[in-house]
Write an enzyme that holds these catalytic residues in place. Sequence first.
Site, short mmCIF file in Angstrom:
data_model
loop_
_atom_site.label_atom_id
_atom_site.label_comp_id
_atom_site.label_asym_id
_atom_site.label_seq_id
_atom_site.Cartn_x
_atom_site.Cartn_y
_atom_site.Cartn_z
N TYR A 114 -2.20 6.08 -10.37
CA TYR A 114 -1.23 5.58 -11.36
C TYR A 114 -0.97 6.66 -12.42
O TYR A 114 -1.92 7.19 -13.02
CB TYR A 114 -1.84 4.32 -11.98
CG TYR A 114 -1.07 3.68 -13.10
CD1 TYR A 114 0.18 3.12 -12.88
CD2 TYR A 114 -1.60 3.61 -14.38
CE1 TYR A 114 0.88 2.52 -13.90
CE2 TYR A 114 -0.92 3.00 -15.42
CZ TYR A 114 0.34 2.46 -15.17
OH TYR A 114 1.03 1.87 -16.19
N LYS A 211 -0.41 -7.48 -14.28
CA LYS A 211 0.40 -7.62 -13.06
C LYS A 211 0.13 -9.00 -12.41
O LYS A 211 0.49 -9.99 -12.98
CB LYS A 211 0.07 -6.46 -12.12
CG LYS A 211 0.16 -5.07 -12.82
CD LYS A 211 1.57 -4.63 -13.07
CE LYS A 211 1.70 -3.40 -13.98
NZ LYS A 211 0.94 -2.22 -13.64
#
Length: 393
Positions: A114, A211
């Site tokens: 990420y 998320k």
Amino acid sequence: MTEPKPAPLNPTKLIQAGRPEGGDGLPVNPPVVRASTFSFRSMEAFNTTAATPFDAPFYGRVGTPTSFAFESAMAELEGAHRAIAYPSGLAAIMAVYLAYLSAGDHVLMVDSVYGPARRSMVRTMAQMGVSVDFYDPSIGAGIEALIGPETRLIYMETPGSGTFEVMDVPAIATIARKHGIVTAIDNTWATPHYFRPLEHGVDVSIHAATKYITGHSDAMLGVVAVSEAAHDALRRATQDLGMVAGSEEVNLGLRGLHTLDVRLARHDVNGRALAAWLETRPETGRILHPAHPDCTGHEIWKRDFAGASGLFAVELPGWDEARINAFLRGMECFRIGFSWGGYESLALPAHPESREHPKWKGGPVLRFHAGLEDPADLIADLDRAFARAAAEA
Ligand SMILES: *Cc1c(COP(=O)(O)O)cnc(C)c1O
């Protein structure tokens, strides 16, 4: 597309995790406790609680009944000793760095990590004297050759951000154990429902609960689940950082856990439906979806994962920015945005061009999050987008 072997968590476990003891006339959910001070009536009671401040309400920064419920649920679902909540996924990542790294230490970090996790490592952690080398997500047991005398942490993320390479986590965890190196993994994509890293020998499992765990695009939240051996260092770093997740946010995280099974099952169906349809399009190159044979590590996904979430990507060979922008302009269901894992569909270009391990040779990449809409509507939206892009070409 092949069905995976391991089973997801039993949904009963997701329903019961973090739930208060039953009783007549009590709410189903733990109340949202907003508190700084928890007060006591004797020094004896105060001192007793002070001895175990992570197990009972003591001070708001350390935890509330709401955060304890979320953390204990996450620890249970991950098969971990404990879990600690953070104000964002990136804050959780930073706490992990600071827990296990000191000046002079070396980190091995997967190249498909990420982006902001990479940035914090090469910026703030480098400033503090930590060095890093990036490795190929397909490295497997070959990681052993990269380990140096100062290597203290191996950082993984599977599947990789934007490009979805699935890593051989058990192989890497085994090598790390042999060398006494801590392993951490970003498990945001799968959630504990589809992958449980600690069962594969990993010490630290990190989630952007922002998320899927929260699941409605309305909160920032992180959580880290740790083995017993890794717990004390993480607790100390967290205390020193003074980071605390808000009561409303941990409550939303806990609420999300109870519906994770049904939401992820639908994200999985929709994601695979979109991937299968995109494969039939002449415009697309490789389908970067872990359940698809094009995806690097697809066989490992079949071996280790209980399902696929709704986030994947496709290559669009030869496409330029104007064509991608025409594709994305004015979509009906899909919106352009970062934080996937909510109920809504999203699309966003991914940028693996700077990858070195391995050097990225594919075409431009468009990342999709399959939301919970009717897949026929999503496909119609994509069909119109291809027509717009063709008019632009
Ligand atoms: C979004 C994300 C994060 C960071 O989470 P935030 O809550 O946005 O800080 C970390 N890892 C992955 C894989 C992510 O997608």
